[in-house]
Design an enzyme around this catalytic site. Structure first.
Site, short mmCIF file in Angstrom:
data_model
loop_
_atom_site.label_atom_id
_atom_site.label_comp_id
_atom_site.label_asym_id
_atom_site.label_seq_id
_atom_site.Cartn_x
_atom_site.Cartn_y
_atom_site.Cartn_z
N ASP A 385 0.86 -1.17 0.00
CA ASP A 385 0.00 0.00 0.00
C ASP A 385 0.91 1.23 0.00
O ASP A 385 2.10 1.12 0.30
CB ASP A 385 -0.89 -0.03 1.24
CG ASP A 385 -1.81 1.15 1.32
OD1 ASP A 385 -2.32 1.57 0.27
OD2 ASP A 385 -2.02 1.67 2.43
N ASP A 584 -1.66 -1.52 6.19
CA ASP A 584 -1.83 -1.03 7.56
C ASP A 584 -2.68 -1.95 8.43
O ASP A 584 -2.85 -1.70 9.60
CB ASP A 584 -2.40 0.39 7.56
CG ASP A 584 -3.78 0.46 6.92
OD1 ASP A 584 -4.40 -0.60 6.70
OD2 ASP A 584 -4.25 1.58 6.63
N ASP A 588 -6.67 -2.34 4.54
CA ASP A 588 -6.18 -3.36 3.61
C ASP A 588 -6.48 -4.78 4.09
O ASP A 588 -5.86 -5.74 3.59
CB ASP A 588 -4.67 -3.20 3.42
CG ASP A 588 -4.32 -1.87 2.77
OD1 ASP A 588 -4.95 -1.53 1.76
OD2 ASP A 588 -3.43 -1.17 3.29
#
Length: 696
Positions: A385, A584, A588
């Protein structure tokens, strides 16, 4: 080796006979069994040395004692060997019998069988020599005995067990070091303002505590007053102390610097980060890696196969061997029983997992189980991410753009109003920016979050929308007047959000989340280790392109919703790739669950609640690199252990059976076999301990 075996109190596994390990090691190592084995070995050595000298001395010196002396020496051997066989080796027979009862004959079954065969044969030969054929008797009518083999084997096995226990004690050293971080007492501030030193067990949630310079933080909590720098390196692997001031979190076990702080306890006992870490490491150490299946399949028939080989060895030597055939048959059969060591095979995987789990915890990497350690080593595609993983996760407001006749303060006030109830990092950046500019933040009602687009709410009776171009179009607003400005800001790696009121476009706000200083170096190191790095982000294409180019990322996909991230990972896995996802752990979660290995990056405040297979205590990108390298080193170490155990038994058993005798005249003494067997498990453990020093 068999984590399903559990009991209260110490003891031995009924399946393999090995010493049971505590589920969670205590802060100080329990060395009671180590000392007991050490005492037994010391006494055994006192008996075994003269026993060996009496039995082998005449042969080595070329002395041929008379009948009376030979008979006397034989009874001395009996007196010296009996305590060794009947007392020092007693626990081995019990453990071997327990294995038979559990339908899992083990190493101690083989040891006990070999020792008792040699000892029983010697007893019969001593007291009833007439039962043996004349070819087996010497000129005095005596039959050769093997009291020294039986006794010395027990002493050597005890030596191996002592060395093994010492080595195994080091495998839990990492957990014990973590447990030792917690102080035993804390300084509590009473309601009257007085301070008293109390036991840590008496600290409750809400208690105010004083931490003086140089002291360890006793429990998790929040700083109420004071400033200091806290060394969190033993938990996170980061060498630089972290500045702490009012409202900052502190973690129990970390070391306070030169300042004095007052803190409020909010996590105590088993709820602290350190306690959760210890529990996770202990859980990982008790789990079984897929590679263990290889050893399990072999171990299931290993001992019966060894017994069958020993019986075959006895039969071949008894029928085809030189005189005295019975003696050769017994000695070689006993050597086969003694040299075989299924424990070296069984320990090959779990001992490496234990060491790796502890090493990872010290470096801020928590593996949920052995499967995660093994799986990460085979990953070739790493999905990351952007926010909080590649960037610092602390975005700040940088720009406000407006159309004609609209004030910047008006746009910022409306944006802050609709974001006031949101927990998103971008929302906090807008709120903080508005407060710094002294803008009053109105209350918003009817708040709603539209996945992948933005947020909406009612402010002062008007409908306010804040988000991307898709959201603007859905409310009938046209963001084209500021499209060029937006593209310019995105080219600077800034995230742009448009704002409309009652369907009329008013302006934009831009925030920027700085790229982590070490991100480019870590990405390069991951490439060097053979990983392909892909970024999936909900940010715009322009912003994602800038970040990807700056960091050298192989592939990126922008405007991704959580569902889209999970779908991309699923499709990549379907093509045959092994995928790890780092995020995180909140937004996600679907992608983390879809990946072969999920890596949750966070502050460590809820490490035990993360759904990912691997949790990094901090959001440091370097934790991914350390986890990958530790995983690869662990799998390599396991293969080394398995290869050694297989090679040892593959070569050792035939040599003990006497396959080298026809060509080279080489036979393996049961005593030498005992030395080799005792060192096999120790060698596997010692090799696993090398993981404590592997460079990450």
């Amino acid at each position: 080796m068999h984590p399903q075996i559990r009991q209260i109190g110490s003891g031995h596994c009924p399946i393999c006979g090995m010493t049971l390990e505590p589920v969670v090691p205590a802060g100080t190592q329990d060395e009671s069994e180590l000392r007991a084995v050490q005492r037994r070995f010391a006494i055994s050595a006192i008996l075994a040395v003269p026993l060996l000298l009496i039995a082998m001395g005449p042969h080595l010196l070329g002395i041929h004692p008379g009948e009376a002396t030979a008979r006397a020496l034989r009874f001395v051997e009996l007196l010296l060997s009996s305590p060794l066989v009947l007392w020092a080796g007693a626990s081995y027979y019990v453990r071997g019998w327990q294995g038979i009862r559990a339908r899992s004959p083990n190493m101690y079954t083989l040891i006990g069988l070999g020792v008792l065969v040699a000892y029983s044969f010697s007893l019969v030969a001593t007291f009833v020599p007439s039962l043996f054929p004349p070819a087996m008797r010497d000129e005095h009518g005596m039959v050769g005995v093997y009291f020294e083999a039986a006794g010395v084997i027990v002493a050597l096995v005890l030596l191996g067990e002592w060395l093994e226990l010492r080595a195994r004690g080091k495998t839990s050293a990492a957990i014990r070091r973590l447990l030792d971080l917690v102080p035993k007492r804390a300084r509590r501030i009473n309601p009257d303002g007085n301070e008293e030193e109390v036991d840590l067990d008496s600290i409750e949630i809400g208690d105010l505590l004083r931490v003086r310079p140089g002291e360890k933080i006793p429990v998790d909590g929040v700083v109420i007053d004071g400033t200091s720098s806290v060394d969190e390196s033993l938990l996170t692997g980061e060498p630089v102390p972290v500045e702490k001031r009012a409202n900052d979190r502190v973690t129990g076990g970390t070391l306070n610097g030169t300042g004095s702080v007052k803190m409020k306890a909010d996590r105590v006992g088993h709820d602290t980060v350190l306690a959760q870490i210890v529990a996770l490491v202990a859980q990982a150490q008790r789990s079984r890696a897929p590679l263990q299946r290889v050893a399990d399949r072999v171990s299931s028939f290993f001992v019966p196969a060894v017994v069958a080989i020993a019986v075959l060895t006895f039969a071949v030597w008894f029928v085809m061997g030189p005189q005295p055939r019975m003696a050769y048959a017994i000695v070689n059969a006993v050597a086969v029983l003694i040299i075989a060591c299924p424990c070296a095979l069984g320990l090959a995987t779990p001992i490496s997992i234990m060491v790796a789990s502890g090493r990872g915890a010290e470096m801020g990497v928590l593996f949920r189980d052995a499967v995660a350690i093994e799986a990460l080593a085979s990953v070739r595609t790493l999905v990351v991410d952007k926010t909080g993983t590649l960037t610092e996760g602390k975005p700040a407001l940088t720009d406000v753009g407006v159309v004609a006749d609209v004030k910047e303060s008006e746009v910022l006030a409306l944006a802050a109003a609709v974001e006031a109830v949101s927990e998103h990092p971008l929302a906090r950046a807008i709120l903080e920016g508005a407060r710094k500019r002294g803008i009053a933040i109105a209350n918003a009602g009817d708040f709603s979050s539209i996945t992948g687009q933005g947020v909406r709410g009612r402010v002062a009776g008007a409908t306010v929308a804040l988000g991307n171009a898709a959201l603007m179009h859905s409310v009938g607003a046209d963001p084209s007047p500021l499209r060029a400005r937006a593209e310019e800001l995105r080219g600077q790696a800034k995230t742009v959000m448009y704002l409309a009121r009652d369907g009329k476009f008013l302006g934009l706000v831009a925030v920027q989340d700085r790229i982590k200083t070490n991100a480019a170096g870590i990405i390069a190191a991951l490439h060097h280790d053979g990983l392909r790095v892909v970024m999936l982000t909900g940010d715009s294409d322009a912003t994602a392109r800038v970040v990807a180019a700056e960091l050298g990322i192989d592939e990126f996909h922008a405007n991704q919703t959580p569902a889209m991230k999970a779908e991309w990972i699923a499709q990549t896995k379907a093509s045959g790739a092994r995928v790890a996802m780092a995020g995180d752990g909140v937004n996600d979660a679907p992608a983390l669950a879809a990946a072969d290995v999920g890596i949750a990056m966070g502050s460590g405040s809820d490490v035990a609640k993360e759904s990912a297979q691997i949790t990094l205590i901090t959001s440091d990108l370097g934790g991914i690199l350390r986890a990958r390298r530790l995983s690869a080193a662990t799998v390599h170490n396991i293969y080394q252990n398995l290869a050694f155990a297989f090679l040892y038994n593959t070569l050792g058993i035939p040599v003990a059976a006497g396959v080298l005798y026809p060509m080279f005249g080489i036979l393996l003494s049961p005593v030498v076999a005992a030395v080799a067997m005792s060192l096999s498990s120790v060698s596997v453990i010692t090799n696993a301990l090398r993981l404590r020093y592997v460079r990450l």
